[in-house]
Design a protein around this motif. Structure first.
Motif, PDB file in Angstrom:
ATOM      1  N   ALA A  23      26.044 -28.177  37.986  1.00 25.50           N
ATOM      2  CA  ALA A  23      25.326 -28.547  39.206  1.00 25.50           C
ATOM      3  C   ALA A  23      23.829 -28.642  38.940  1.00 25.50           C
ATOM      4  N   LEU A  24      23.291 -27.700  38.159  1.00 23.09           N
ATOM      5  CA  LEU A  24      21.869 -27.741  37.829  1.00 23.09           C
ATOM      6  C   LEU A  24      21.541 -28.981  37.000  1.00 23.09           C
ATOM      7  N   ILE A  25      22.411 -29.328  36.065  1.00 22.93           N
ATOM      8  CA  ILE A  25      22.205 -30.530  35.245  1.00 22.93           C
ATOM      9  C   ILE A  25      22.222 -31.768  36.125  1.00 22.93           C
ATOM     10  N   ALA A  26      23.199 -31.869  37.017  1.00 18.99           N
ATOM     11  CA  ALA A  26      23.290 -33.033  37.905  1.00 18.99           C
ATOM     12  C   ALA A  26      22.063 -33.132  38.810  1.00 18.99           C
ATOM     13  N   ARG A  75      19.051 -34.234  36.682  1.00 22.73           N
ATOM     14  CA  ARG A  75      19.108 -35.659  36.323  1.00 22.73           C
ATOM     15  C   ARG A  75      18.760 -36.522  37.531  1.00 22.73           C
ATOM     16  N   SER A  76      19.260 -36.150  38.708  1.00 23.32           N
ATOM     17  CA  SER A  76      18.969 -36.951  39.902  1.00 23.32           C
ATOM     18  C   SER A  76      17.496 -36.863  40.291  1.00 23.32           C
ATOM     19  N   GLY A  92      15.178 -36.863  38.029  1.00 19.69           N
ATOM     20  CA  GLY A  92      14.423 -37.569  37.007  1.00 19.69           C
ATOM     21  C   GLY A  92      14.103 -36.766  35.767  1.00 19.69           C
ATOM     22  N   PHE A  93      14.695 -35.587  35.623  1.00 20.67           N
ATOM     23  CA  PHE A  93      14.455 -34.776  34.431  1.00 20.67           C
ATOM     24  C   PHE A  93      15.310 -35.278  33.279  1.00 20.67           C
ATOM     25  N   SER A  94      14.768 -35.240  32.083  1.00 21.01           N
ATOM     26  CA  SER A  94      15.543 -35.592  30.905  1.00 21.01           C
ATOM     27  C   SER A  94      16.477 -34.435  30.564  1.00 21.01           C
ATOM     28  N   LEU A  95      17.470 -34.700  29.740  1.00 22.13           N
ATOM     29  CA  LEU A  95      18.377 -33.631  29.327  1.00 22.13           C
ATOM     30  C   LEU A  95      17.634 -32.567  28.527  1.00 22.13           C
ATOM     31  N   ASP A  96      16.626 -32.962  27.760  1.00 19.20           N
ATOM     32  CA  ASP A  96      15.823 -31.985  27.023  1.00 19.20           C
ATOM     33  C   ASP A  96      15.079 -31.057  27.977  1.00 19.20           C
ATOM     34  N   GLU A  97      14.511 -31.629  29.045  1.00 22.20           N
ATOM     35  CA  GLU A  97      13.805 -30.808  30.026  1.00 22.20           C
ATOM     36  C   GLU A  97      14.768 -29.848  30.723  1.00 22.20           C
ATOM     37  N   ILE A  98      15.951 -30.342  31.047  1.00 24.40           N
ATOM     38  CA  ILE A  98      16.947 -29.499  31.704  1.00 24.40           C
ATOM     39  C   ILE A  98      17.409 -28.400  30.758  1.00 24.40           C
ATOM     40  N   ALA A  99      17.607 -28.736  29.500  1.00 19.78           N
ATOM     41  CA  ALA A  99      18.057 -27.741  28.513  1.00 19.78           C
ATOM     42  C   ALA A  99      17.062 -26.594  28.415  1.00 19.78           C
ATOM     43  N   ARG A 100      15.771 -26.905  28.530  1.00 23.66           N
ATOM     44  CA  ARG A 100      14.758 -25.842  28.474  1.00 23.66           C
ATOM     45  C   ARG A 100      14.828 -24.935  29.692  1.00 23.66           C
ATOM     46  N   MET A 101      15.439 -25.429  30.779  1.00 21.84           N
ATOM     47  CA  MET A 101      15.567 -24.623  31.995  1.00 21.84           C
ATOM     48  C   MET A 101      16.805 -23.738  31.983  1.00 21.84           C
ATOM     49  N   LEU A 102      17.671 -23.927  30.997  1.00 23.33           N
ATOM     50  CA  LEU A 102      18.856 -23.087  30.879  1.00 23.33           C
ATOM     51  C   LEU A 102      18.615 -22.081  29.772  1.00 23.33           C
ATOM     52  N   GLY A 103      18.637 -20.824  30.099  1.00 22.48           N
ATOM     53  CA  GLY A 103      18.403 -19.779  29.115  1.00 22.48           C
ATOM     54  C   GLY A 103      19.555 -19.676  28.129  1.00 22.48           C
ATOM     55  N   ALA A 104      19.367 -18.884  27.112  1.00 21.06           N
ATOM     56  CA  ALA A 104      20.387 -18.683  26.090  1.00 21.06           C
ATOM     57  C   ALA A 104      21.671 -18.121  26.683  1.00 21.06           C
ATOM     58  N   ASP A 105      21.546 -17.349  27.760  1.00 21.11           N
ATOM     59  CA  ASP A 105      22.732 -16.770  28.391  1.00 21.11           C
ATOM     60  C   ASP A 105      23.327 -17.695  29.447  1.00 21.11           C
ATOM     61  N   GLY A 106      22.764 -18.905  29.600  1.00 24.03           N
ATOM     62  CA  GLY A 106      23.278 -19.869  30.559  1.00 24.03           C
ATOM     63  C   GLY A 106      22.701 -19.743  31.950  1.00 24.03           C
ATOM     64  N   ARG A 107      21.911 -18.724  32.167  1.00 28.09           N
ATOM     65  CA  ARG A 107      21.291 -18.549  33.485  1.00 28.09           C
ATOM     66  C   ARG A 107      20.015 -19.389  33.548  1.00 28.09           C
TER      67      ARG A 107
END
Length: 65
Positions: A20-23, A26-27, A29-44
């Motif tokens: 849901a956070l990825i979707a 993306r909607s 306008g964030f790139s997948l790289d930007e979104i990946a930086r928002m997800l911690g190593a533990d997925g939170r």
């Protein structure tokens, strides 16, 4: 089957929440790289508020002209 799916949703920060956070990202306008930086190593989520503010400013700019 339902219990297995339920346990997957609740485990590790919830893969459904991550999707849901990825979707949402993306909607917005964030790139997948930007979104990946928002997800911690533990997925939170580890939301970078400055990145959000910068993105919002960039989205508002075309409407201010």
């Amino acid at each position: 089957m339902f219990e297995r799916l339920r346990s997957l949703c609740l485990a590790g920060g919830g893969w459904l929440s991550r999707l849901a956070l990825i979707a949402l990202g993306r909607s917005a306008g964030f790139s997948l790289d930007e979104i990946a930086r928002m997800l911690g190593a533990d997925g939170r989520p580890e939301i970078d508020r400055q990145l959000l503010a910068d993105k919002a400013e960039g989205l508002e700019a075309p409407f201010e002209s």
